[in-house]
Scaffold this motif. Structure first.
Motif, PDB file in Angstrom:
ATOM      1  N   LEU A 431       0.821  -1.208   0.000  1.00  0.00           N
ATOM      2  CA  LEU A 431       0.000   0.000   0.000  1.00  0.00           C
ATOM      3  C   LEU A 431       0.854   1.257   0.000  1.00  0.00           C
ATOM      4  CD1 LEU A 431      -2.993  -0.830   2.391  1.00  0.00           C
ATOM      5  CD2 LEU A 431      -3.059  -0.441  -0.066  1.00  0.00           C
ATOM      6  N   ASN A 432       1.958   1.219   0.737  1.00  0.00           N
ATOM      7  CA  ASN A 432       2.868   2.366   0.741  1.00  0.00           C
ATOM      8  C   ASN A 432       3.422   2.625  -0.664  1.00  0.00           C
ATOM      9  OD1 ASN A 432       2.577   2.969   3.431  1.00  0.00           O
ATOM     10  ND2 ASN A 432       4.319   1.729   4.086  1.00  0.00           N
ATOM     11  N   THR A 433       3.687   1.547  -1.375  1.00  0.00           N
ATOM     12  CA  THR A 433       4.156   1.700  -2.758  1.00  0.00           C
ATOM     13  C   THR A 433       3.078   2.353  -3.622  1.00  0.00           C
ATOM     14  OG1 THR A 433       5.568  -0.259  -2.532  1.00  0.00           O
ATOM     15  CG2 THR A 433       5.021   0.448  -4.768  1.00  0.00           C
ATOM     16  N   LEU A 434       1.835   1.910  -3.434  1.00  0.00           N
ATOM     17  CA  LEU A 434       0.730   2.512  -4.173  1.00  0.00           C
ATOM     18  C   LEU A 434       0.553   3.989  -3.819  1.00  0.00           C
ATOM     19  CD1 LEU A 434      -1.990  -0.291  -3.984  1.00  0.00           C
ATOM     20  CD2 LEU A 434      -0.868   0.545  -6.045  1.00  0.00           C
ATOM     21  N   VAL A 435       0.653   4.283  -2.520  1.00  0.00           N
ATOM     22  CA  VAL A 435       0.504   5.671  -2.068  1.00  0.00           C
ATOM     23  C   VAL A 435       1.588   6.549  -2.669  1.00  0.00           C
ATOM     24  CG1 VAL A 435       0.633   7.196  -0.066  1.00  0.00           C
ATOM     25  CG2 VAL A 435      -0.711   5.100   0.060  1.00  0.00           C
ATOM     26  N   LYS A 436       2.821   6.054  -2.669  1.00  0.00           N
ATOM     27  CA  LYS A 436       3.922   6.839  -3.230  1.00  0.00           C
ATOM     28  C   LYS A 436       3.700   7.094  -4.719  1.00  0.00           C
ATOM     29  CE  LYS A 436       8.945   7.088  -3.541  1.00  0.00           C
ATOM     30  NZ  LYS A 436       8.924   7.600  -4.912  1.00  0.00           N
ATOM     31  N   ARG A 437       3.224   6.083  -5.421  1.00  0.00           N
ATOM     32  CA  ARG A 437       2.999   6.267  -6.855  1.00  0.00           C
ATOM     33  C   ARG A 437       1.920   7.320  -7.109  1.00  0.00           C
ATOM     34  NH1 ARG A 437       4.193   3.456 -11.514  1.00  0.00           N
ATOM     35  NH2 ARG A 437       2.801   3.945 -13.265  1.00  0.00           N
ATOM     36  N   THR A 438       0.821   7.235  -6.358  1.00  0.00           N
ATOM     37  CA  THR A 438      -0.252   8.216  -6.558  1.00  0.00           C
ATOM     38  C   THR A 438       0.194   9.615  -6.171  1.00  0.00           C
ATOM     39  OG1 THR A 438      -1.123   7.631  -4.367  1.00  0.00           O
ATOM     40  CG2 THR A 438      -2.090   6.534  -6.256  1.00  0.00           C
ATOM     41  N   ARG A 439       1.004   9.728  -5.113  1.00  0.00           N
ATOM     42  CA  ARG A 439       1.515  11.049  -4.731  1.00  0.00           C
ATOM     43  C   ARG A 439       2.430  11.614  -5.804  1.00  0.00           C
ATOM     44  NH1 ARG A 439       2.956  10.065   1.689  1.00  0.00           N
ATOM     45  NH2 ARG A 439       0.803  10.289   2.471  1.00  0.00           N
ATOM     46  N   LYS A 459       8.721   1.623  -7.869  1.00  0.00           N
ATOM     47  CA  LYS A 459       8.872   0.225  -7.481  1.00  0.00           C
ATOM     48  C   LYS A 459       7.663  -0.568  -7.951  1.00  0.00           C
ATOM     49  CE  LYS A 459      11.667   1.018  -3.336  1.00  0.00           C
ATOM     50  NZ  LYS A 459      11.745   0.838  -1.866  1.00  0.00           N
ATOM     51  N   GLU A 460       7.898  -1.840  -8.178  1.00  0.00           N
ATOM     52  CA  GLU A 460       6.821  -2.728  -8.605  1.00  0.00           C
ATOM     53  C   GLU A 460       6.256  -3.479  -7.395  1.00  0.00           C
ATOM     54  OE1 GLU A 460       5.685  -3.088 -11.802  1.00  0.00           O
ATOM     55  OE2 GLU A 460       7.037  -1.465 -12.392  1.00  0.00           O
ATOM     56  N   ILE A 461       4.999  -3.883  -7.481  1.00  0.00           N
ATOM     57  CA  ILE A 461       4.368  -4.730  -6.463  1.00  0.00           C
ATOM     58  C   ILE A 461       4.205  -6.118  -7.055  1.00  0.00           C
ATOM     59  CG2 ILE A 461       2.272  -5.141  -5.127  1.00  0.00           C
ATOM     60  CD1 ILE A 461       1.889  -2.177  -4.912  1.00  0.00           C
ATOM     61  N   THR A 462       4.795  -7.099  -6.382  1.00  0.00           N
ATOM     62  CA  THR A 462       4.766  -8.481  -6.896  1.00  0.00           C
ATOM     63  C   THR A 462       4.212  -9.429  -5.843  1.00  0.00           C
ATOM     64  OG1 THR A 462       7.066  -8.766  -6.188  1.00  0.00           O
ATOM     65  CG2 THR A 462       6.686  -8.083  -8.472  1.00  0.00           C
ATOM     66  N   THR A 463       3.086  -9.047  -5.233  1.00  0.00           N
ATOM     67  CA  THR A 463       2.496  -9.876  -4.180  1.00  0.00           C
ATOM     68  C   THR A 463       1.627 -11.004  -4.720  1.00  0.00           C
ATOM     69  OG1 THR A 463       0.693  -8.270  -4.036  1.00  0.00           O
ATOM     70  CG2 THR A 463       2.511  -8.009  -2.495  1.00  0.00           C
ATOM     71  N   LYS A 464       1.376 -10.989  -6.045  1.00  0.00           N
ATOM     72  CA  LYS A 464       0.583 -12.030  -6.704  1.00  0.00           C
ATOM     73  C   LYS A 464      -0.809 -12.160  -6.082  1.00  0.00           C
ATOM     74  CE  LYS A 464       4.677 -14.614  -8.085  1.00  0.00           C
ATOM     75  NZ  LYS A 464       4.702 -13.926  -9.379  1.00  0.00           N
ATOM     76  N   ASP A 465      -1.397 -11.032  -5.738  1.00  0.00           N
ATOM     77  CA  ASP A 465      -2.751 -11.030  -5.197  1.00  0.00           C
ATOM     78  C   ASP A 465      -3.491  -9.806  -5.729  1.00  0.00           C
ATOM     79  OD1 ASP A 465      -1.658  -8.919  -3.817  1.00  0.00           O
ATOM     80  OD2 ASP A 465      -1.570  -9.949  -1.890  1.00  0.00           O
ATOM     81  N   PHE A 471      -2.275  -2.573  -8.520  1.00  0.00           N
ATOM     82  CA  PHE A 471      -1.115  -1.787  -8.947  1.00  0.00           C
ATOM     83  C   PHE A 471      -1.024  -1.747 -10.477  1.00  0.00           C
ATOM     84  CE2 PHE A 471       3.349  -1.707 -10.262  1.00  0.00           C
ATOM     85  CZ  PHE A 471       3.757  -0.500  -9.706  1.00  0.00           C
ATOM     86  N   VAL A 472      -1.191  -2.912 -11.093  1.00  0.00           N
ATOM     87  CA  VAL A 472      -1.105  -2.969 -12.555  1.00  0.00           C
ATOM     88  C   VAL A 472      -2.221  -2.140 -13.193  1.00  0.00           C
ATOM     89  CG1 VAL A 472      -1.284  -4.503 -14.547  1.00  0.00           C
ATOM     90  CG2 VAL A 472       0.052  -5.208 -12.551  1.00  0.00           C
ATOM     91  N   SER A 473      -3.437  -2.276 -12.634  1.00  0.00           N
ATOM     92  CA  SER A 473      -4.562  -1.514 -13.176  1.00  0.00           C
ATOM     93  C   SER A 473      -4.341  -0.017 -13.002  1.00  0.00           C
ATOM     94  CB  SER A 473      -5.862  -1.929 -12.480  1.00  0.00           C
ATOM     95  OG  SER A 473      -6.144  -3.284 -12.717  1.00  0.00           O
ATOM     96  N   LEU A 474      -3.833   0.368 -11.836  1.00  0.00           N
ATOM     97  CA  LEU A 474      -3.559   1.784 -11.579  1.00  0.00           C
ATOM     98  C   LEU A 474      -2.510   2.313 -12.543  1.00  0.00           C
ATOM     99  CD1 LEU A 474      -3.912   4.303  -9.777  1.00  0.00           C
ATOM    100  CD2 LEU A 474      -2.113   3.382  -8.308  1.00  0.00           C
ATOM    101  N   LYS A 475      -1.472   1.534 -12.739  1.00  0.00           N
ATOM    102  CA  LYS A 475      -0.402   1.944 -13.642  1.00  0.00           C
ATOM    103  C   LYS A 475      -0.935   2.128 -15.064  1.00  0.00           C
ATOM    104  CE  LYS A 475       4.157   0.383 -15.229  1.00  0.00           C
ATOM    105  NZ  LYS A 475       5.163  -0.695 -15.126  1.00  0.00           N
ATOM    106  N   GLU A 476      -1.706   1.170 -15.527  1.00  0.00           N
ATOM    107  CA  GLU A 476      -2.258   1.264 -16.881  1.00  0.00           C
ATOM    108  C   GLU A 476      -3.227   2.441 -17.002  1.00  0.00           C
ATOM    109  OE1 GLU A 476      -4.008  -2.514 -17.476  1.00  0.00           O
ATOM    110  OE2 GLU A 476      -2.103  -3.553 -17.900  1.00  0.00           O
ATOM    111  N   SER A 477      -4.030   2.643 -15.960  1.00  0.00           N
ATOM    112  CA  SER A 477      -5.001   3.738 -15.995  1.00  0.00           C
ATOM    113  C   SER A 477      -4.305   5.087 -16.013  1.00  0.00           C
ATOM    114  CB  SER A 477      -5.930   3.652 -14.782  1.00  0.00           C
ATOM    115  OG  SER A 477      -6.653   2.448 -14.783  1.00  0.00           O
ATOM    116  N   GLU A 478      -3.257   5.221 -15.203  1.00  0.00           N
ATOM    117  CA  GLU A 478      -2.524   6.487 -15.166  1.00  0.00           C
ATOM    118  C   GLU A 478      -1.893   6.794 -16.519  1.00  0.00           C
ATOM    119  OE1 GLU A 478      -1.172   6.439 -10.455  1.00  0.00           O
ATOM    120  OE2 GLU A 478       0.199   5.756 -12.031  1.00  0.00           O
ATOM    121  N   ASP A 479      -1.277   5.780 -17.097  1.00  0.00           N
ATOM    122  CA  ASP A 479      -0.621   5.992 -18.391  1.00  0.00           C
ATOM    123  C   ASP A 479      -1.644   6.354 -19.467  1.00  0.00           C
ATOM    124  OD1 ASP A 479       1.731   5.412 -17.155  1.00  0.00           O
ATOM    125  OD2 ASP A 479       1.848   3.336 -17.859  1.00  0.00           O
TER     126      ASP A 479
END
Length: 704
Positions: A431-439, A459-465, A471-479
């Protein structure tokens, strides 16, 4: 402690090597404990394996070792599970001390020994005191406790001091062993396994110190789980103790009822009045009294046993058995009614059956059972009574609660630790990684994100859940949003400009055809803006006049007469007064305006600006009293935008020159507006219009 960098393999949440360590710790605890008991040694060493597991595998491993150890020990002694909470806290304390570096130097050992022995001795003495009524199975502790009692110490304090001395000796051995383990284990083992193998995923021990953020999700979750757990324990305790108490009261009531029924069988109801008089049937009285004493002595729960004849003046004693502490009342003596029995007196005097009575007074906490004693005519002549001592219930409840709390809290603390570390490793960090990306995304801006170097440093999130999917959806949506942003922004701006230009062009077209109105559209739009802003400022019509609606009303004002485009020049620009037929044609500009804007709105949703314009064009000639046109709406049936335009439109017509009239003086126009308030116009709208007259005067260039 030697320092080294934790390798990648130590970051896994589970290690079979560390799992084996847990079984080793459990084996040490149980094996040494059973061996010491067989040898009748004064120490048990039942926390040695817990100490090792806590130091190597972290708090979770140590807690599991402690809990499983006490669960296995239950096979030998059921009370073992009550010590689980103490050993779980001990495991957490050892792990915490290792991470703080208290085992790095010799001066840290006394601190750990003091703290751990203090906690365990407190739990041990509480268990002895409440669960075993002060009896101690350990000769070492029992002997020391007796010495302290002989020296004048209170019994609990003596027991605690004795348990503390015992724990000091036992835990010193455990702590020293952990110190040797941490101090002399090879660097390779420390780096790979120390607090890094089982359920533990953290930075090296030297980087332990960090501020706990209680406002974070982890902190909130821990606090919430703690509160829920404590509340659950409280509820369980209250409900369980209440149920237990009620069961006991019910049980004691049944005992009392059984014994009072037996009393009724012993005492002949027809002889009660004779028994009250000394000298009459004394032999039969003595025989009945002897039988009652036999009944009384057969149950240690019964505190008092007596037979009363209830009269208006009080309770006449037929039998009142003596106890070692209290001598019973004499036969024939009248005992006053107790205040606690006031509500039951009518039933008692009437000879009716009553439910068992719970009372707490000078005689103690009692359950009093009254059973009617009948004569041969089935008439109640007296009451057979027993008072059951309820004091044992309190001791039983305390013992029950101690057992319950000890067991429940053990599992709660373990669950809290598991939840805390699980949330930290598998939720908080991603979640911290997600927060940093959105910030970063917010700071860079959507328009610059696709070309920002920060985007490629994330950084990437590789929790496989689900978090990785998020994270992937957020990244694609942002781009995607960044790429489309500029195009959408340009198209939107172009469409807005086009829409405004079309509206103004239509309004100007109408104004150019109507040679009577001049700059009517400009002035009415100005008045509408003044009125709408004033109403909004006064918070009038709060359910309708939102900020967006206010803006839509102002934008829509130029279109209020758009329907005049359908009126012929002959009627529209006639220099004189219109005939009835011509006026009927002129009135159709409202319905034509509505139809024109409806055509513009066809197939379009969400354009509130044009919807407001349609209402304004269609209904701005409706009147508050319902005498307007075209539909004869009245009051609040008329849309607010049209009611505002009605005032602005009429006022401008009054103060403007027309081919068929001269302009009215400003004061006269204002008087007409005031006079028509409540008939032609909405009073609230008129009030707002009058509040902005200074701005109106400036527009009309009127000097005071």
């Amino acid at each position: 402690m030697k320092s080294s960098t934790m390798p990648e393999k130590a970051k896994y949440l589970f290690s079979w090597w560390m799992a084996a360590l847990l079984f080793l710790g459990i084996g040490l605890n149980v094996g040494l404990s059973r061996l010491m008991i067989a040898l009748k040694a004064p120490l048990f060493f039942d926390a040695l394996g817990t100490s090792i597991a806590s130091a190597v595998s972290g708090p979770i491993g140590g807690m599991l070792t402690a809990l499983l150890t006490q669960s296995i020990e239950m096979a030998f002694d059921l009370t073992s599970i009550y010590y689980a909470l103490a050993f779980i806290i001990f495991a957490a304390l050892i792990s915490f001390a290792v991470r703080l570096g208290l085992f790095n130097k010799l001066w840290g050992l006394p601190i750990v020994i003091f703290a751990s022995s203090f906690i365990l001795s407190l739990f041990q003495s509480l268990i002895f005191f409440f669960l075993s009524n002060g009896s101690v199975d350990y000769a070492f502790i029992g002997g020391l406790s007796e010495i302290f009692v002989n020296q004048g110490f209170p019994s609990f304090l003596a027991l605690w001091l004795a348990a503390w001395l015992y724990q000091l000796l036992d835990k010193t051995i455990s702590v020293v062993l952990v110190y040797l383990l941490v101090r002399f284990l090879p660097d390779k083992i420390l780096a790979h396994y120390l607090q890094g193998g089982c359920f533990y995923k953290k930075e090296p021990i030297k980087n332990f110190s960090k501020k706990i953020r209680w406002h974070s999700i982890q902190g909130k979750a821990t606090i919430m789980v703690s509160i829920i757990s404590i509340a659950l324990v409280a509820i369980i305790s209250v409900v369980s103790s209440t149920i237990y108490q009620n069961k006991c009261i019910s049980y004691y009531s049944e005992i009392g009822q059984d014994y009072t029924k037996a009393m009724c069988e012993i005492i002949p109801g027809d002889d009660v009045d004779s028994f009250l008089i000394a000298g009459q049937k004394d032999s039969e009285y003595a025989l009945a009294e002897k039988s009652l004493y036999g009944l009384f002595n057969s149950c240690d729960k019964i505190e008092y046993m007596y037979v009363y004849k209830i009269e208006e003046d009080g309770c006449h004693v037929v039998f009142d058995l003596d106890t070692p502490e209290v001598k019973g009342a004499e036969r024939g003596e009248v005992v006053p009614f107790d205040e606690g029995f006031t509500e039951y007196l009518p039933a008692l005097k009437a000879g009716e059956e009553i439910q068992p009575i719970i009372s707490s007074d000078q005689y103690g906490w009692l359950c009093s059972v009254y059973t009617p004693l009948h004569d041969s005519n089935n008439k109640t002549v007296a009451y057979a009574c027993t008072d059951i001592d309820m004091r044992d219930i309190t001791a039983d409840i305390n013992s029950f609660l101690m057992k319950l709390l000890g067991l429940v809290f053990s599992f709660i603390i373990l669950s809290l630790c598991l939840a805390y570390y699980y949330i930290d490793n598998l939720l908080i960090q991603p979640l911290n990684t997600l927060v940093k990306r959105t910030r970063d995304y917010k700071e860079v801006g959507i328009e610059n994100w696709s070309v920002s170097p920060i985007r490629n440093q994330q950084k990437e999130i590789t929790t496989k859940d689900e978090l990785e999917e998020l994270f992937v959806s957020l990244k694609e949506s942002e781009d995607a949003a960044s790429e489309d942003y500029r195009t959408i922004e340009e198209q939107t701006a172009k469409m807005l400009r086009m829409e405004r230009n079309i509206v103004l062009a239509m309004a100007n077209m109408v104004e150019l055809r109507d040679k009577n109105t001049g700059e009517h559209i400009k002035r009415t739009s100005f008045y509408v803006e003044l009125i709408a802003n004033q109403l909004y400022k006064e918070k009038a019509f709060p359910d309708i006049l939102t900020d967006d609606y206010r803006k839509d009303v102002i934008l829509a004002a130029p279109l209020h007469d758009v329907g005049k485009i359908k009126i012929s020049d002959t009627v529209l620009n006639k220099p004189g007064k219109l005939t009835d037929e011509e006026f009927a044609i002129m009135k159709t500009h409202t319905s034509e305006g509505k139809r024109i804007i409806d055509m513009a709105l066809e197939g379009i949703t969400g354009n509130t600006y044009l919807e407001v314009a349609r209402d304004m064009a269609a209904y701005h000639h409706e009147k508050w009293d319902g005498s307007g046109y075209m539909e004869g709406l009245k009051g609040e049936q008329i849309p607010l935008s049209a009611r505002i335009m009605a005032v602005a439109d009429v006022f401008d017509a009054l103060v403007s020159k027309r081919s068929y009239k001269e302009p009215f003086p400003y004061p006269t126009a204002i008087d007409i507006i005031k006079k028509e308030s409540g008939t032609h116009f909405d009073p609230e709208v008129v009030k707002a219009f009058l509040e902005v007259q200074e701005d109106v005067k400036k527009e009309l260039n009127i000097k005071e």
